[in-house]
Design a protein around this motif. Sequence first.
Motif, mmCIF file in Angstrom:
data_model
loop_
_atom_site.group_PDB
_atom_site.id
_atom_site.type_symbol
_atom_site.label_atom_id
_atom_site.label_comp_id
_atom_site.label_asym_id
_atom_site.label_seq_id
_atom_site.Cartn_x
_atom_site.Cartn_y
_atom_site.Cartn_z
ATOM 1 N N GLU A 117 81.013 32.124 12.535
ATOM 2 C CA GLU A 117 80.658 32.151 11.115
ATOM 3 C C GLU A 117 81.588 31.302 10.255
ATOM 4 N N SER A 118 82.734 30.902 10.791
ATOM 5 C CA SER A 118 83.675 30.096 10.010
ATOM 6 C C SER A 118 83.336 28.613 10.037
ATOM 7 N N THR A 119 82.406 28.203 10.905
ATOM 8 C CA THR A 119 81.994 26.803 10.999
ATOM 9 C C THR A 119 80.609 26.653 10.393
ATOM 10 N N ILE A 120 80.512 25.839 9.354
ATOM 11 C CA ILE A 120 79.238 25.643 8.663
ATOM 12 C C ILE A 120 79.047 24.172 8.325
ATOM 13 N N ASP A 121 77.827 23.814 8.000
ATOM 14 C CA ASP A 121 77.552 22.513 7.397
ATOM 15 C C ASP A 121 78.063 22.577 5.961
ATOM 16 N N VAL A 122 79.037 21.740 5.637
ATOM 17 C CA VAL A 122 79.762 21.853 4.368
ATOM 18 C C VAL A 122 78.833 21.723 3.167
ATOM 19 N N LEU A 123 77.891 20.794 3.211
ATOM 20 C CA LEU A 123 77.062 20.517 2.039
ATOM 21 C C LEU A 123 76.071 21.627 1.721
ATOM 22 N N SER A 124 75.538 22.288 2.746
ATOM 23 C CA SER A 124 74.493 23.283 2.517
ATOM 24 C C SER A 124 74.927 24.710 2.800
ATOM 25 N N GLY A 125 76.053 24.883 3.492
ATOM 26 C CA GLY A 125 76.472 26.216 3.906
ATOM 27 C C GLY A 125 75.712 26.739 5.103
#
Length: 726
Positions: A698-706
Amino acid sequence: MTSTVHRTCPLCEAVCGLTLTLDEGGHVTSVRGDKDDPFSKGFICPKGASLGRLDEDPDRLRKPLIREGDLWREVGWEEAFAAVKAGLDRVADRRSVAIYLGNPNAHSMAGALYGAPLIKALGTRNVYSASTADQMPKHVASGLMFGHPLAIPVPDLDRTDYLLMLGANPLESNGSLCTAPDFPGRLKALRGRGGRLVVVDPRRTRTAALADEHVFVRPGTDAYLLFGIVHTLFAEDLVTPSHQVNGLAEVREAAKHFPPEAVSGRTGVPAEVIVRLARELAGARTAAVYARIGTCTAEFGTLAQWLVDVLNVLTGNLDRPGGAMFPKPATEFGVRRKPYAVGRWRSRVRGLPESNGELPVATLADEIETSGEGQVRFLVTVAGNPVLSAPHGARLDAAFGRLDFMVSVDPYLNETTKHANVILPPPRMLQSGHYDFALLGFAVRNYARYSPPLLPLDGQPSEAQILARLAMIASGLEGDLDEFVIGEMLRKATETPGSGVEGRDVAELRAELEGETGGERRLDLMLKLGPYGEWAGKGDLSLRKLLDNPHGLDLGPLEPRLGEVLKTASGLIELAPPQIVEDVERLRGKLDEDPPEIVLIGRRHLRSNNSWLHNVGPLVGGSNTCTLQINPADVTRLGLDGEAVVRSAKGQLTVPLEPTDTIMPGVVSLPHGWGHAGSSQSVAAEHAGVSVNTLTDESTIDVLSGNAVFNGVPVTISPTGVIIAQ
């Protein structure tokens, strides 16, 4: 005595027409494809064929449940709603309220029409949904480029000469953000007329096996591959945009850093293949690029989705027949008055930006666990099972157990709803009306169809009535929610130039609406105001016309309409939005990184969709099993046999192996939605499988969209019984 009825299948995005036979007791005795449906033309998949079994599942809840300790008690509806009110009355700060909307909301009228009023009534910004575990990158990219998050171009499948497809497997999924019944037949027709289909995927899926060419690619590197194609178009002077755009020079400059020779090592795709794909795209008479969940659920999901439409623009294929086009749904009405923006607010704990009015589901556990003002203590879930569908589901499972109060609108007692204090089950699907508000906005041909309820409610409230009652409880208001919404829509329409009803009397218009329920009257209103509607003066579409045409109506092929859908402040396609250009630097910074030895990806099954389809006997077993697909070379190299232990930074699983050369070395695949051990759903419990989201982070996401990252998750694989030093 039997009767024959017609209905749209609500189980995936293909919106296929079904012909059902019912006995005198209202039981489904057979399901066939509706040959008279002008869009699906009789196509049916195993999910649609099992609609009757799902609709009458004996494990489906029929009455509300209230949890008392570890026990459940069936109650009447008034007692259940009173319990919800008592729970909400204890909430002193609405910032501590959250709502989660699951994927099935996109497949029901109630979810489409009553979700937004419920959110507004709850008065919270803690809104989460399956969108940030799926397609949010596409919404963000489209919003920034075209000014509206639903301005999503789809491939004009029936007329294109060349289709480049990435991270999509429509022969299993039936299509996604591209509503196309009989997707397999449409792809075969493409090839049959001399067109070319190229599929890019880490697995040789059923779709890839059908294609003219399958290109293996390392998971999570699609943005690099697409940039390599963009670089080639500029380098070889193959750029021919058919529309005026902002940002062409900025895209050219960004692409300089991603030549095919540089991205080849990162993607695993030979440089000469990247160059050839660029030349084929540019040289085709018509072409479209289409990418889906495999590219969205990756670290650079928004960049990948942006580059898809950059390519459609640069090759002159956006908004032209045979290219990537914008559908014209029958219920489309209204003008977006504010420029699209992301990050209008941020999550309390991790400071993650809002997108489309939602926060990333990847941070929901943070908001429940972290004390302080605004800590989430009251949760509403509607048709969702985030314990199995959200990243690091085990943490979310534990977090739900700490809530003060939870209410779930769901037909099942499942891995998520077991934590609820109150479960409110909607009625059977055949007791509900159906119109695909969301999915017809992505259709490859303009079309409309309404399915009225086939069976009486027998005293049970409809799903619409359940959600409307929750909204009334949350708002503290009384009255008819539908009448309030209808009145507001009519008021805005009469004040909108060009609506066809400007200046008319609201009461007079209200009297013209038809429908047995509030939802039907709202549908009638939207159809009449829509682009084919009788009030808009451009047609005669209405609820009455759809009722008179139970097989649906063909509204014609897609037509160029960029000028209608473009809502950017400049009035131009924004080819290089600043937020996206900034994230390109992050992509560039990882270009030379060595890839992990083994990464995990998801997998889709034709006979599965969401976790609740695992409780239908005909849909489990066979190829629809929870196994770890792995290349035989990796099996030998790692000394594996039968089953193996898969470990990630978040957890570990023991999983049966399925060796296959259809997956590239260094990649393993687990399907999503499993993990039903101990379930009260009898069939699902017998075919429990394991939850892939025990492993996702859960700590790794696509930065622009979440958006959550489910593809390209680093893992290690070891034989069972081997102890690995931590």
